[in-house]
Write an enzyme that holds these catalytic residues in place. Structure first.
Site, mmCIF file in Angstrom:
data_model
loop_
_atom_site.group_PDB
_atom_site.id
_atom_site.type_symbol
_atom_site.label_atom_id
_atom_site.label_comp_id
_atom_site.label_asym_id
_atom_site.label_seq_id
_atom_site.Cartn_x
_atom_site.Cartn_y
_atom_site.Cartn_z
ATOM 1 N N TRP A 152 8.050 -41.014 -1.153
ATOM 2 C CA TRP A 152 9.178 -41.047 -2.338
ATOM 3 C C TRP A 152 9.547 -42.253 -2.075
ATOM 4 C CZ3 TRP A 152 11.894 -38.910 -6.662
ATOM 5 C CH2 TRP A 152 12.801 -39.412 -6.726
ATOM 6 N N ASP A 160 16.232 -46.212 -4.872
ATOM 7 C CA ASP A 160 17.285 -47.314 -4.512
ATOM 8 C C ASP A 160 16.739 -48.236 -2.992
ATOM 9 O OD1 ASP A 160 18.168 -45.256 -5.781
ATOM 10 O OD2 ASP A 160 20.519 -44.967 -4.588
ATOM 11 N N GLN A 171 14.924 -46.392 0.015
ATOM 12 C CA GLN A 171 15.621 -44.872 0.489
ATOM 13 C C GLN A 171 14.091 -44.104 0.281
ATOM 14 O OE1 GLN A 171 18.632 -42.383 -0.640
ATOM 15 N NE2 GLN A 171 18.456 -44.778 1.219
#
Ligand code: DQQ
Length: 480
Positions: free
Chosen positions: A30, A33, A49
């Site tokens: 994943w 930002d 992130q």
């Protein structure tokens, strides 16, 4: 020892024909930002992130990569990981990087039990490993005189010998807010007041929602810009730019607009100034397929291409792809001076692929539509339409037939674009498998995702509706 990127999920990741090839993303799992963008000793650093445990938002770390040119990135070890028993034990959320008199310093939101607090970390080995400040959190609680719906994310800058910081927030019943703090040390902060507050009840020129995530504040030309991402009751909406005069530590915006008309497909952007003085922005490109599909493929989230910011003629923020991206170009095809008859689509010979840069200059009929089709299947069962509607003065990315997979997002995106007299429509398109970044006339952008299912959905066409269109010139490059 910092954790490393988990790569045991690389098999489904690598075999996914929709995984971008020249956009930045981690080896698997994943991404959301962009964080801590900074140029250090000439090298561009990007943090982001990252969840090393899967293609979902959880256990957020800071991934890290470096680039000499904003285009070719090399992964570095994870920079920040949650530390049990501390304010970031449930995640190291978004923030920025500053140069504290030679010491690289990160300010980020530590997440613990759903509460976010400002935290700080420094590096003594050239941004490779990071030591968290023992006194975290550096701001223990939000201002007591405000009733906040949420409070997180940071924009930090130096002004007149002091540090200033914005935190994103939302004031109950009032709207989004960017709260201003001041410090001499980066470690103790004094709350001043909101730099700017939105109005949750106003829809002109644009609804700015209940809470502002990821504030980013900077000078651009002779104005100041506050960019924020609109968050409301757990939903992500869009990123906006508020442009105006910065006086007495307050921003009075006179221009407010969406930064990108792909809405949540260009979210949580962050920018920085490089040594050439350019303001450069990256944003998180959201996914348009289901969470189950993301988990099955083992990856989620893409970083946008680098964009150079400038002020447009109406005072709005314009974004242009960084010229460094030209380094990706290989085989080039050009078509010139072609008339496309009304209600025809002309499939361009020798132009096809799923990793392309296209520049097309078109003149639509007075009240007609003109545009480009990408990822076009030979029988047209899949195609994405990028068009200008002259009557409505709108750019549209129409995804109604982008994919035969009905579980993917098929909604259209629309952006206003008023052309000057005789001004052609200039599309600048970056296609990277499932990613589409469209820049039009240097003024607006639409970023989105498409998920064609057919391996032969690779064609490119030019089309006209309600009147013929002149294709003045089209340049296509295969990108590597
Ligand atoms: N993402 C971060 C938050 C921020 C949000 C958490 C925006 O800090 O508010 O991953 O996408």
């Amino acid at each position: 020892m910092n954790p490393q990127y988990e790569t045991d999920r690389e098999e489904p990741v690598a075999s996914d024909p929709l995984r971008p090839r020249y956009h930045f993303l981690p080896p698997a799992n994943w991404l959301n930002d962009p964080n801590g963008l900074i140029q250090w000793n000439g090298t561009y650093h990007m943090f982001y992130q990252y969840n090393p445990h899967g293609a979902f938002h959880g256990t957020i770390h800071w991934g890290h990569a470096v680039s000499p040119d904003l285009v070719h990135w090399r992964h570095l070890p994870i920079a920040l990981a949650p530390t049990p028993g501390t304010p970031d034990e449930d995640g190291c959320w978004s923030g920025g990087a500053v140069d504290d008199d030679g010491v690289p310093t990160l300010i980020y939101s530590g997440n613990r039990q759903g509460v976010q607090r400002a935290c700080l970390a420094t590096s003594v080995d050239g941004l490779l490993t990071w030591q968290k400040y023992a006194g975290n959190p550096i701001i223990p609680a939000p201002p007591t005189d405000l009733d906040l719906v949420a409070y997180r994310d940071h924009s930090v800058w130096r002004e007149d010998g002091l540090w200033y910081q914005l935190m994103g927030a939302g004031i109950q019943g009032r709207g989004g807010a960017a709260l201003l703090y001041r410090s001499a040390t980066l470690r103790e902060w004094e709350y001043l007041h909101p730099l700017c507050v939105g109005d949750i009840h106003s829809y002109t020129p644009l609804w700015t929602g209940g809470m502002w995530e990821c504030p980013d504040f900077f000078a651009l030309g002779d104005r100041h810009v506050l960019s924020v991402s609109v968050w409301h009751q757990e939903q992500l909406y869009y990123s906006i730019a508020m442009v105006g005069a910065y006086q007495n530590y307050q921003l009075v915006p006179n221009v407010v607009h969406k930064l990108d008309y792909g809405d949540r497909y260009f979210y949580a952007p962050q920018s920085f100034t490089d040594t050439q003085g350019r303001r450069i922005m990256f944003g998180w490109i959201y996914e348009g397929r289901t969470s189950d599909a993301q988990m099955a493929r083992g990856w989620s989230g893409v970083m946008s291409l680098p964009r150079i910011l400038s002020l447009g003629p109406d005072g709005q923020v314009c974004m242009q792809p960084a010229p460094e991206l030209m380094a990706l170009r290989s085989e080039h095809i050009q078509h010139r001076a072609i008339e496309v008859a009304a209600n025809q689509a002309l499939v361009l010979p020798n132009v096809s692929g799923d990793a392309l840069e296209l520049q097309a200059e078109l003149v639509p009929a007075a009240d007609g539509c003109c545009g480009v089709l990408v990822r076009h299947a030979p029988d047209s069962t899949e195609q994405t339409r990028i068009l200008y509607n002259a009557a409505a003065q709108q750019v549209i990315v129409d995804r109604a037939r982008a994919s035969l997979d009905q579980s993917t997002d098929h909604t259209a995106h629309t952006a206003p674009l008023q052309r000057g007299p005789g001004e052609p429509v200039r599309f600048h398109i970056f296609l990277d498998r499932s990613v589409l970044e469209v820049f039009v006339n240097g003024r607006i952008s639409i970023t989105t995702r498409i998920y064609p299912t057919r391996p032969d959905s690779l064609g490119v066409a030019v089309f006209a509706e309600r009147g013929a269109t002149q294709l003045l010139q089209l340049d296509a490059w295969q990108l590597q």
